[in-house]
Design a protein around this motif. Structure first.
Motif, PDB file in Angstrom:
ATOM      1  N   GLU A 183       0.728  -0.973  -0.107  1.00 25.16           N
ATOM      2  CA  GLU A 183      -0.391   0.085   0.299  1.00 25.16           C
ATOM      3  C   GLU A 183       0.949   0.980   0.129  1.00 25.16           C
ATOM      4  O   GLU A 183       0.686   2.128  -0.515  1.00 25.16           O
ATOM      5  N   HIS A 184       1.935   1.204   0.791  1.00 25.50           N
ATOM      6  CA  HIS A 184       2.637   2.312   1.136  1.00 25.50           C
ATOM      7  C   HIS A 184       3.048   2.320  -1.094  1.00 25.50           C
ATOM      8  O   HIS A 184       3.639   3.973  -1.145  1.00 25.50           O
ATOM      9  N   MET A 185       3.628   1.577  -1.811  1.00 27.13           N
ATOM     10  CA  MET A 185       4.064   1.935  -2.437  1.00 27.13           C
ATOM     11  C   MET A 185       3.244   1.768  -3.871  1.00 27.13           C
ATOM     12  O   MET A 185       3.683   3.432  -4.624  1.00 27.13           O
ATOM     13  N   VAL A 186       1.773   1.776  -3.586  1.00 23.79           N
ATOM     14  CA  VAL A 186       1.565   2.022  -4.525  1.00 23.79           C
ATOM     15  C   VAL A 186       1.054   3.383  -4.162  1.00 23.79           C
ATOM     16  O   VAL A 186       0.348   4.496  -5.175  1.00 23.79           O
ATOM     17  N   ARG A 187       0.846   4.341  -3.116  1.00 24.03           N
ATOM     18  CA  ARG A 187       0.295   5.723  -2.575  1.00 24.03           C
ATOM     19  C   ARG A 187       1.149   6.265  -3.720  1.00 24.03           C
ATOM     20  O   ARG A 187       0.620   7.532  -3.856  1.00 24.03           O
ATOM     21  N   LEU A 188       2.802   5.831  -3.292  1.00 27.28           N
ATOM     22  CA  LEU A 188       3.856   6.101  -4.055  1.00 27.28           C
ATOM     23  C   LEU A 188       4.222   6.598  -5.040  1.00 27.28           C
ATOM     24  O   LEU A 188       4.235   7.057  -5.735  1.00 27.28           O
ATOM     25  N   ALA A 189       3.920   5.740  -5.609  1.00 24.49           N
ATOM     26  CA  ALA A 189       3.427   5.251  -7.883  1.00 24.49           C
ATOM     27  C   ALA A 189       2.577   6.262  -7.939  1.00 24.49           C
ATOM     28  O   ALA A 189       2.206   7.350  -8.738  1.00 24.49           O
ATOM     29  N   ASP A 203       1.236   9.333  -5.896  1.00 19.79           N
ATOM     30  CA  ASP A 203       2.112  10.567  -5.855  1.00 19.79           C
ATOM     31  C   ASP A 203       3.033  11.142  -6.581  1.00 19.79           C
ATOM     32  O   ASP A 203       3.054  12.510  -6.701  1.00 19.79           O
ATOM     33  N   THR A 204       3.860   9.991  -6.868  1.00 24.32           N
ATOM     34  CA  THR A 204       4.852  10.480  -7.901  1.00 24.32           C
ATOM     35  C   THR A 204       4.386  10.723  -9.158  1.00 24.32           C
ATOM     36  O   THR A 204       5.630  10.905 -10.174  1.00 24.32           O
ATOM     37  N   GLY A 205       2.697  10.389  -9.667  1.00 26.57           N
ATOM     38  CA  GLY A 205       2.726  10.058 -11.251  1.00 26.57           C
ATOM     39  C   GLY A 205       3.880   9.479 -11.952  1.00 26.57           C
ATOM     40  O   GLY A 205       4.442   9.574 -12.917  1.00 26.57           O
ATOM     41  N   ALA A 206       3.634   7.647 -11.464  1.00 27.86           N
ATOM     42  CA  ALA A 206       4.699   7.026 -12.123  1.00 27.86           C
ATOM     43  C   ALA A 206       4.336   6.412 -13.386  1.00 27.86           C
ATOM     44  O   ALA A 206       2.841   6.346 -13.210  1.00 27.86           O
ATOM     45  N   ASP A 207       4.170   6.486 -14.848  1.00 24.79           N
ATOM     46  CA  ASP A 207       3.907   5.498 -15.841  1.00 24.79           C
ATOM     47  C   ASP A 207       3.150   3.724 -15.154  1.00 24.79           C
ATOM     48  O   ASP A 207       3.481   3.471 -14.240  1.00 24.79           O
ATOM     49  N   ALA A 208       2.463   3.811 -15.884  1.00 28.74           N
ATOM     50  CA  ALA A 208       1.368   2.503 -15.607  1.00 28.74           C
ATOM     51  C   ALA A 208       2.067   0.960 -15.883  1.00 28.74           C
ATOM     52  O   ALA A 208       2.227   0.607 -14.429  1.00 28.74           O
ATOM     53  N   ALA A 209       3.472   1.270 -16.381  1.00 25.99           N
ATOM     54  CA  ALA A 209       3.834   0.253 -16.255  1.00 25.99           C
ATOM     55  C   ALA A 209       4.897   0.103 -14.393  1.00 25.99           C
ATOM     56  O   ALA A 209       4.924  -1.725 -13.941  1.00 25.99           O
ATOM     57  N   GLN A 210       5.597   0.506 -14.508  1.00 23.28           N
ATOM     58  CA  GLN A 210       6.111   0.949 -12.773  1.00 23.28           C
ATOM     59  C   GLN A 210       5.228   0.854 -12.011  1.00 23.28           C
ATOM     60  O   GLN A 210       5.386   0.138 -11.405  1.00 23.28           O
ATOM     61  N   SER A 211       3.506   1.087 -12.532  1.00 19.71           N
ATOM     62  CA  SER A 211       2.566   1.457 -10.899  1.00 19.71           C
ATOM     63  C   SER A 211       1.515  -0.547 -10.783  1.00 19.71           C
ATOM     64  O   SER A 211       0.821  -0.421 -10.203  1.00 19.71           O
TER      65      SER A 211
END
Length: 651
Positions: A401-407, A409-417
């Motif tokens: 959940e921390h990593m999903v929220r971080l992705a 918040d930082t606007g990471a692309d779909a592949a990274q998320s």
């Protein structure tokens, strides 16, 4: 001596120690090492009498007095001095007996108890207790503050001081450096070197272990092995042992393969059946050697930053601090003018409470400067490791959940998320299987620290702000962090009491002290000498403030703790009044020196550019005037400091 003979120890269904034997001689300083979960704390509990062996024989001399740090958080309105003083249980018992004898009017008992108190060190007990408190980072003004007014980390320091105050033959310390800054750690190290009893310490600080221990006990796979030497020597001996063990295992495997080859070739032939059977029995009689199972150490790397602005940031005539509950600004650092360049490795040094964390939090945008400017380079990306991991973690959420929220918040692309990508990434930081769904609040301190590191690495920062990142990390993870920082292409600003990490990572040092931030000319050994000198000066000042008047010097100590503390407070107040004008002038000199340093730096930068001859001459004259004034003010600073120290010595 302490002896373990074929000792077996279980915690639930798990065997922690399996038939181990070891001896610890009186006066030895022993480091107890092993991976997290190997059983170090369980062995400590056995030594302390909280657990009993499930098999074998365990012996500690019954006449030995043992001291260890109590783990409960003290809740009391007693002063810090009184709380630590009570750590000397014998002294407290004698004092109670004296109170009872005085109440009953028993003259013989009173006389005997005065003599016993003298033998127990009552005449200097308060000054010894306060020296421990000051050495562990408290200020003289905090000596009489109630214990309940301090935060959790500071109360644990008082528990440590209380344990050190207790006269002991055996001292058990489990991670004593976790709540300490570098100044307090250096002081504790010096104190433990002088400790005459038997010391057993668990620590993940290799330099601390090297300094205070001469024997190492290693727990691994439920076995306990004794090595002569400190931690560095243990590593050498352990590596040699593993090489020899692996070589012996390989030779045995070659021999078994040769024998098995003969058996396979000739077991079906009647003429060779007896020889083949003989070789089968030979293999069966062998005591099989185990291979060296090299556990996979945790390693990671920082991703290459997207860009490297230069300078990373510039601080100009800034004041750092915070706003109190009443809205009043509390300034801790003033006149700060520093630049941070791309690729720099800066270690931030300073005594406890001088403003290191305030500096880092302000640069990390957690706090706003009270004055001046902090100018960030274009594209600056900060990775911030807070001293308290829960400052950036949510206890109810799990790592995924921390990593999903971080992705998000930082606007990471779909592949990274994608969830599987985030799971794979967390796996590289040893969060595998069900751990990605475990609530952070239930994790150990080391696991929380690894999660914070994972979140920082994922963001690809170009400036790392690390405030005590190793507090809960074991030795293997500290080594991994050091290696990752060495290979990091960006800039590092590091606050840490781990000297091995500071030595391996940092090339420049800033000193935070007396309300200023400036360069520290020297290495960590020079800084340790500086800290010990400062600690000695504080202890001498406290001892001088506690010295009884000459007319009372011959009196036997009595139940006068309150009177001593009152006299101590009056003496400190008188000393403060005498030194106040000198300290005010010293602050003005400090402020002017900071201003002149900034002017000098600006002039030197101007002279480094192409200027007309007239401007070069003008800058040269201004630079000389600036240097002359700096020299005069530095002399005045020394005069004022010596005058203050002289007054403190006379008090």
């Amino acid at each position: 001596m302490i002896t373990l003979k074929n000792v077996t120890l279980r915690r639930g269904a798990r065997v922690v120690l399996d038939g181990v034997s070891a001896t610890i001689n009186p006066g030895e300083h022993v480091g107890l090492v092993g991976r997290n979960g190997a059983g170090k704390s369980s062995l400590f509990a056995l030594l302390a009498g909280h657990l009993h062996e499930d098999g074998g024989e365990f012996f500690v001399p019954p006449q030995w007095c043992m001291a260890q740090v109590a783990q409960e958080m003290p809740e009391t309105e007693e002063s810090a001095s009184a709380f630590v003083l009570e750590g000397d249980a014998r002294l407290a018992q004698l004092q109670q007996a004296l109170d009872a004898a005085q109440h009953g009017g028993d003259g013989m008992a009173i006389a005997q108890l005065h003599a016993d108190l003298q033998d127990a060190g009552a005449h200097d007990a308060l000054s010894r207790a306060q020296a421990l408190i000051l050495g562990l980072g408290f200020s003289p003004a905090q000596l009489e503050q109630p214990v309940s007014s301090f935060s959790g980390g500071w109360r644990m320091r008082l528990q440590l001081a209380r344990a050190l105050m207790s006269p002991s033959d055996l001292l058990l310390l489990d991670e004593p450096t976790n709540h300490l800054d570098l100044d307090a750690l250096v002081w504790l190290e010096a104190w433990l070197k002088r400790y005459a009893g038997t010391l057993i310490v668990i620590s993940h600080d290799r330099e601390f272990l090297d300094a205070v221990t001469g024997v190492t006990l290693h727990i691994d796979n439920a076995q306990l092995t004794r090595y002569g030497g400190n931690y560095s020597r243990f590593e050498e001996l352990r590596a040699q042992q593993l090489v020899l063990q692996q070589a012996a295992f390989e030779r045995q495997q070659d021999k078994i393969a040769h024998l098995q080859s003969f058996i396979d070739r000739f077991k079906a032939k009647a003429t060779k059946a007896r020889q083949a059977q003989s070789r089968v029995k030979q293999i069966e009689r062998m005591e099989r050697l185990a291979p060296v199972l090299a556990s996979a150490d945790f390693t990671f790397t920082f991703k290459e930053p997207a860009n490297l602005p230069n300078p990373m940031l510039a601080i100009t005539d800034a004041a750092f601090g915070y706003v109190g509950d009443d809205g009043e600004q509390i300034t801790i650092l003033r006149g700060v003018s520093r630049s941070v360049l791309a690729g720099q490795r800066i270690g931030i040094l300073g005594a406890n409470g001088q403003g290191k964390s305030t500096l880092v939090k302000t640069i990390a945008r957690e706090m706003a400067p009270l004055a001046g400017k902090v100018t960030e380079g274009k594209g600056l990306s900060i990775g911030y490791f807070a001293q308290q991991e829960l400052d950036v973690l949510r206890p109810a959420e799990n790592p995924l959940e921390h990593m999903v929220r971080l992705a998000k918040d930082t606007g990471a692309d779909a592949a990274q998320s994608r969830e599987q990508e985030l799971r794979n990434y967390l796996g590289s930081f040893n969060f595998s299987g069900d751990m990605v769904r475990q609530a952070v609040g239930s994790m150990s301190g080391g696991e929380k620290a690894r999660l914070v590191l994972a979140m920082i690495v994922w963001q690809r920062p170009n400036l790392l702000l690390l405030d005590e990142p190793t507090n809960h990390l074991d030795l293997a993870t500290r080594e991994a962090l050091a290696m990752a920082l060495q290979d990091f292409d960006g800039t590092v600003m590091l606050v840490s009491h781990d000297r091995a990490l500071l030595r391996s990572v940092c090339e420049d040092f800033w000193l935070v002290g007396r309300g200023q931030v400036g360069p520290f000319d020297g290495d960590l050994d020079d800084y340790q000498r500086y800290l010990l000198d400062e600690s000695r000066r504080l202890r001498e000042a406290a001892r001088a403030a506690e010295a009884p008047p000459a007319a009372d010097a011959g009196r036997a100590p009595a139940a006068s703790g309150r009177e001593q503390r009152k006299a101590s407070a009056q003496a400190r107040q008188q000393l403060a009044e005498k030194t106040r004008p000198l300290r005010r002038e010293l602050e003005k000199v400090d402020a002017r020196l900071s201003q002149l340093a900034a002017e000098k730096e600006a002039l030197e930068q101007r002279l480094a550019t192409s200027l007309p001859p007239a401007e070069i001459a003008e800058c040269g004259r201004a630079l000389k005037a600036c240097a002359d004034e700096i020299e005069q003010l530095e002399e005045r600073w020394l005069e004022l400091s010596e005058a203050i120290e002289a007054l403190q010595a006379q008090a």
